[in-house]
Design a protein around this motif. Structure first.
Motif, PDB file in Angstrom:
ATOM      1  N   GLY A   8      -3.666   8.855   1.717  1.00 55.43           N
ATOM      2  CA  GLY A   8      -4.242  10.090   1.176  1.00 55.43           C
ATOM      3  C   GLY A   8      -4.364  10.152  -0.330  1.00 55.43           C
ATOM      4  N   THR A   9      -4.357   9.019  -1.022  1.00 56.72           N
ATOM      5  CA  THR A   9      -4.512   9.045  -2.476  1.00 56.72           C
ATOM      6  C   THR A   9      -5.648   8.122  -2.885  1.00 56.72           C
ATOM      7  OG1 THR A   9      -2.883   7.262  -2.750  1.00 56.72           O
ATOM      8  CG2 THR A   9      -2.084   9.538  -2.909  1.00 56.72           C
ATOM      9  N   GLU A  10      -6.273   8.458  -4.016  1.00 54.90           N
ATOM     10  CA  GLU A  10      -7.220   7.550  -4.644  1.00 54.90           C
ATOM     11  C   GLU A  10      -6.421   6.565  -5.493  1.00 54.90           C
ATOM     12  OE1 GLU A  10     -10.373   7.572  -4.068  1.00 54.90           O
ATOM     13  OE2 GLU A  10     -10.667   9.507  -3.067  1.00 54.90           O
ATOM     14  N   SER A  11      -7.116   5.736  -6.263  1.00 52.90           N
ATOM     15  CA  SER A  11      -6.414   4.849  -7.178  1.00 52.90           C
ATOM     16  C   SER A  11      -5.717   5.678  -8.262  1.00 52.90           C
ATOM     17  CB  SER A  11      -7.389   3.870  -7.825  1.00 52.90           C
ATOM     18  OG  SER A  11      -8.199   4.524  -8.783  1.00 52.90           O
ATOM     19  N   LEU A  12      -4.752   5.066  -8.922  1.00 48.63           N
ATOM     20  CA  LEU A  12      -4.016   5.777  -9.966  1.00 48.63           C
ATOM     21  C   LEU A  12      -4.958   6.318 -11.026  1.00 48.63           C
ATOM     22  CD1 LEU A  12      -1.440   6.608 -11.480  1.00 48.63           C
ATOM     23  CD2 LEU A  12      -1.346   4.284 -12.409  1.00 48.63           C
ATOM     24  N   LEU A  41       3.192   5.656  -3.247  1.00 50.65           N
ATOM     25  CA  LEU A  41       4.390   6.344  -3.727  1.00 50.65           C
ATOM     26  C   LEU A  41       4.427   6.363  -5.252  1.00 50.65           C
ATOM     27  CD1 LEU A  41       7.133   7.674  -3.188  1.00 50.65           C
ATOM     28  CD2 LEU A  41       8.141   5.379  -3.060  1.00 50.65           C
ATOM     29  N   VAL A  42       4.079   5.242  -5.876  1.00 43.84           N
ATOM     30  CA  VAL A  42       4.031   5.189  -7.348  1.00 43.84           C
ATOM     31  C   VAL A  42       3.041   6.220  -7.877  1.00 43.84           C
ATOM     32  CG1 VAL A  42       3.317   3.770  -9.303  1.00 43.84           C
ATOM     33  CG2 VAL A  42       4.795   2.798  -7.551  1.00 43.84           C
ATOM     34  N   ILE A  43       1.864   6.298  -7.269  1.00 44.89           N
ATOM     35  CA  ILE A  43       0.836   7.243  -7.728  1.00 44.89           C
ATOM     36  C   ILE A  43       1.334   8.678  -7.614  1.00 44.89           C
ATOM     37  CG2 ILE A  43      -1.468   8.138  -7.228  1.00 44.89           C
ATOM     38  CD1 ILE A  43      -2.218   5.308  -6.296  1.00 44.89           C
ATOM     39  N   ARG A  44       1.926   9.023  -6.486  1.00 46.57           N
ATOM     40  CA  ARG A  44       2.403  10.400  -6.290  1.00 46.57           C
ATOM     41  C   ARG A  44       3.531  10.735  -7.262  1.00 46.57           C
ATOM     42  NH1 ARG A  44       0.291  12.841  -1.874  1.00 46.57           N
ATOM     43  NH2 ARG A  44      -0.696  11.506  -0.288  1.00 46.57           N
ATOM     44  N   GLY A  69       0.816  -1.212   0.000  1.00 48.31           N
ATOM     45  CA  GLY A  69       0.000   0.000   0.000  1.00 48.31           C
ATOM     46  C   GLY A  69       0.846   1.257   0.000  1.00 48.31           C
ATOM     47  N   ILE A  70       1.945   1.245   0.769  1.00 44.07           N
ATOM     48  CA  ILE A  70       2.834   2.410   0.814  1.00 44.07           C
ATOM     49  C   ILE A  70       3.510   2.620  -0.536  1.00 44.07           C
ATOM     50  CG2 ILE A  70       4.923   3.339   1.880  1.00 44.07           C
ATOM     51  CD1 ILE A  70       4.125   1.873   4.443  1.00 44.07           C
ATOM     52  N   LEU A  71       4.042   1.535  -1.119  1.00 42.34           N
ATOM     53  CA  LEU A  71       4.706   1.662  -2.421  1.00 42.34           C
ATOM     54  C   LEU A  71       3.712   2.047  -3.512  1.00 42.34           C
ATOM     55  CD1 LEU A  71       7.188  -1.371  -2.365  1.00 42.34           C
ATOM     56  CD2 LEU A  71       7.680   1.047  -1.982  1.00 42.34           C
ATOM     57  N   GLY A  72       2.484   1.514  -3.430  1.00 41.57           N
ATOM     58  CA  GLY A  72       1.473   1.897  -4.410  1.00 41.57           C
ATOM     59  C   GLY A  72       1.162   3.382  -4.360  1.00 41.57           C
ATOM     60  N   LEU A 116       0.152  -4.250  -6.723  1.00 39.47           N
ATOM     61  CA  LEU A 116      -0.884  -3.990  -7.726  1.00 39.47           C
ATOM     62  C   LEU A 116      -2.143  -3.453  -7.062  1.00 39.47           C
ATOM     63  CD1 LEU A 116      -1.811  -4.141 -10.658  1.00 39.47           C
ATOM     64  CD2 LEU A 116      -2.522  -6.506 -10.247  1.00 39.47           C
ATOM     65  N   GLY A 117      -2.520  -4.013  -5.907  1.00 37.80           N
ATOM     66  CA  GLY A 117      -3.670  -3.481  -5.187  1.00 37.80           C
ATOM     67  C   GLY A 117      -3.430  -2.076  -4.673  1.00 37.80           C
TER      68      GLY A 117
END
Length: 716
Positions: free
Chosen positions: A549-553, A345-348, A340-343, A507-508
């Motif tokens: 604090g992010t939605e999905s990509l 980070l990828v989005i940001r 979840g943290i890496l996901g 991926l999740g």
């Protein structure tokens, strides 16, 4: 007629050049931040049109013989299933060609096949017992040294630059994965050219080149866009689908499911992806249609031998089926939280690089940017054996057991008994972070490519490293303490299981999908024994990702681009705003019943760019009598012109206008306005006070104001 400087060229050259000029003009407009006024679908009108079609069929066949009536009604109902079959089979064929082409392009950077230059290494060495030392395969300059590195970098950069050039010149809408835009289209927004023929051609060719170049992107997301393009093109061939936006979107939902299904060999996961992530409007009948379309696509792919020769649908089939132990569950949970943290980070990072491109000169030089990124990526991948080959091969190796042959990566993935496992753990952690950074940098570049498989690779590398660490701890501790469950067991800790869990977690974290990710992972690997660890990791990944604090990509991309997309899966916002705070106030462009002459209607359409107009009694009274769309108004005007009416001829609107539009008071709370738009699928709402029109609320107005007063994230 062609312009003077193209008058001597042949028609095909003129068409190609003219299309290229239009594409570059659109690219320049987007680079300068020019906002597009996009049309949205009125779902109430579409549902009414569907019922009207059924009534017309019954009226048409009421006096026919029973046999003819049954045959005609059966054809009318079965036409949709026939089109779904065409879409599924076509998606399977095109996506099989994409997969074969991408494999060949990926291997071309490393060498060539002596049996034929057009063959990938897997096809070339299909009869060889030693895949790593296949005698039919010749590596460039022996596979090592500066010459081999130069071939790797030059061929990869050439492919990437060609993909960027095709995208810039012919179809800028082919860039990226296209999943965010598909969500917007399925939500009722009309994106011109996004599902067009040239987009399909460029997306298909571009994804082969961009994935083959070695860029840290995948072809699975673009396959969903390709399938949607195929579905849109099939809709144009049948008038019933061409005229109905609702039927088109039902078919596009099925096409998206087929695209995910053929990409991963996961038909059930494809249906759940369309339900959970892509589609806004997904009634029960659409689920059955999506399943049929996805099954047709996956069956076609399997027929073309893209999936394993054994005939199984598992793309990354695992050959170990040992039972996991309960003492491993805390590690699986930690992997899920890290996912979840890496996901997030990828989005940001993706949003940061996308914003940087829009606000800098990079947006004006997409080809030069891709050349630079590809050279950097090639140099990094060459010095990291884990990342040098294709991403799919890397994931298959990470999921596999150490008893199998992993090729050149074996020493890192499966350290020998005398080797230090800590070096392998560190190497995989570094490779995971590098893959994450390169994926974030490349995801929004102007080439076709997605983030689904790179996200799987990032998580699989992290999970495999955790599995090796657990295996090392077990060897040092023996079958004591928490490892007591390993007594009398030949294989206790399996690093491949941790790779599966890590892949699902990241991926999740990127997509915020839950059920569909779990099902896709099980269909990908065939490892039903590991459903509980995967579920726990995906659940924690979503919880931690939402807490970051992010939605999905894809939701973040939709908001960044400002698309008028209202996700019905979200709850109504809590706000003190009322309808009067967000309406577009009068004076409005209206159609007055006391002035519906041909000349006044022509002047209104010429001077106004709105896509619909309130119908009022008079401009002075502003008493609402209905609402008419721009398309309907233009059709009514065209009929008058064909009948030879003069400029003062009256245009009859009450027969074509919506005489019962949704009206609300200026004091209506904004959460109730949200519910009206989301549940009824409205495009506009009229705001009236005591029957007098005082303003209008469009879906884009609502979303824009809600975004300004967007509530802070919280745990659910």
């Amino acid at each position: 007629e062609p312009p003077p400087h193209l008058s001597d060229t042949n028609p095909s050259t003129f068409f190609f050049t003219n299309h290229s000029q239009r594409a570059r003009a659109r690219n320049l407009q987007e680079a300068e931040g020019e906002e597009r006024d996009l049309e949205t679908v009125d779902w109430c009108y579409e549902r009414t049109g569907r019922r009207a079609h059924a009534g017309r069929v019954r009226a048409k066949t009421s006096k026919w013989p029973v046999v003819l009536r049954v045959l005609y009604e059966g054809w009318d109902r079965g036409l949709g299933w026939l089109v779904l079959c065409f879409v599924g089979v076509s998606s399977g064929v095109v996506c099989s060609l994409v997969d074969i082409g991408a494999d060949w392009a990926t291997d071309l950077k490393l060498g060539r096949c002596g049996r034929g230059w057009w063959m990938s290494k897997a096809a070339c060495c299909v009869d060889s017992t030693d895949f790593a030392g296949c005698p039919e395969w010749t590596a460039w300059a022996g596979g090592e040294g500066l010459v081999a590195l130069a071939a790797y970098a030059v061929l990869g950069t050439g492919m990437a630059s060609l993909a960027a050039w095709l995208t810039r010149e012919l179809a800028i809408d082919a860039a990226g994965s296209g999943i965010a835009e598909i969500k917007v289209v399925l939500g009722g927004c009309v994106l011109p050219r996004f599902l067009g023929f040239w987009t399909l051609v460029v997306k298909t060719m571009g994804v082969i080149l961009s994935v083959g170049s070695g860029l840290s992107i995948g072809k699975e997301g673009p396959m969903i866009h390709i399938s949607a393009c195929i579905g849109s093109l099939w809709c144009r061939l049948f008038p019933r689908f061409r005229r109905s936006q609702a039927l088109q979107r039902e078919l596009l939902s099925s096409a998206a499911a087929a695209g995910m299904g053929v990409a991963f060999g996961a038909p059930i996961g494809g249906v759940l992806f369309s339900l959970e992530e892509a589609s806004t409007y997904f009634p029960p009948r659409t689920m059955w249609k999506a399943f049929f379309c996805a099954t047709a696509g996956v069956a076609t792919v399997q027929y073309f031998h893209r999936l394993p020769v054994s005939g199984k649908l598992a793309l990354f089939e695992v050959h170990f089926h040992s039972q996991w132990k309960w003492f491993e569950m805390p590690t699986f949970a930690v992997i899920g939280a890290l996912g979840g943290i890496l996901g997030s980070l990828v989005i940001r990072l993706i949003l940061f690089f996308s914003s940087l491109r829009k606000t800098s000169s990079l947006n004006h030089h997409p080809v030069s940017e891709i050349i630079t990124i590809c050279l950097i990526t090639s140099a990094i991948h060459w010095h990291i054996p884990l990342l040098r080959g294709g991403t799919n091969g890397l994931i298959a190796a990470l999921f596999s057991d150490c008893s199998l042959d992993q090729g050149p990566e074996r020493r890192v993935l499966c350290p020998a008994p005398g080797d230090d496992s800590n070096d392998a753990v560190a190497a995989m952690c570094w490779a995971s972070l590098i893959k994450l950074a390169l994926t974030s940098l490349t995801a929004t570049a102007r080439v076709p490519g997605g983030t689904l498989v790179p996200s799987l690779a990032v998580g699989a590398l992290l999970g495999r490293a955790a599995g090796l660490w657990m295996e090392t701890v077990h060897k040092s501790q023996g079958d004591t303490g928490v490892f007591g469950a390993c007594a009398n067991v030949s294989k206790c800790v399996t690093p491949g299981v941790y790779a599966m869990v890590g892949a699902a977690a990241v991926l999740g974290g990127v997509t915020r999908m839950t059920v569909s990710v779990v099902v896709i992972m099980l269909e990908l690997t065939g490892g039903l024994e590991y459903v509980l660890p995967v579920m726990v990791a995906v659940m924690l990944s979503k919880l931690v990702g939402d807490g970051c604090g992010t939605e999905s990509l894809y939701d973040e991309m939709v908001m960044m681009h400002g698309y008028p997309h209202l996700d019905t899966k979200n709850e109504a916002p809590t706000s003190d705003l009322v309808a009067g705070d967000i309406l577009t106030e009068t004076p409005l462009d209206c159609v007055a019943l006391n002035d519906t002459t041909r000349s006044s209607i022509e002047a209104l359409l010429l001077c106004s760019q709105f896509r619909g107009f309130p119908v009022v009694t008079t401009v002075q009274e502003m008493q609402v009598s209905g609402y008419v769309s721009r398309t309907t108004l233009s059709s009514a005007l065209l009929r008058v012109q064909k009948q030879g009416g003069h400029r003062e001829t009256l245009v009859d609107l009450m027969g074509v206008a919506d005489t019962a539009p949704i009206q609300i008071s200026p004091t209506t709370p904004v959460d109730r306005v949200w519910e009206l738009f989301s549940l009824l699928g409205l495009r506009v709402v009229l705001v009236c006070k005591q029957g007098k029109l005082v303003g209008i609320i469009k879906k884009k107005d609502l979303l824009s104001r809600i975004k300004q007063a967007r509530p802070s994230k919280h745990w659910h």
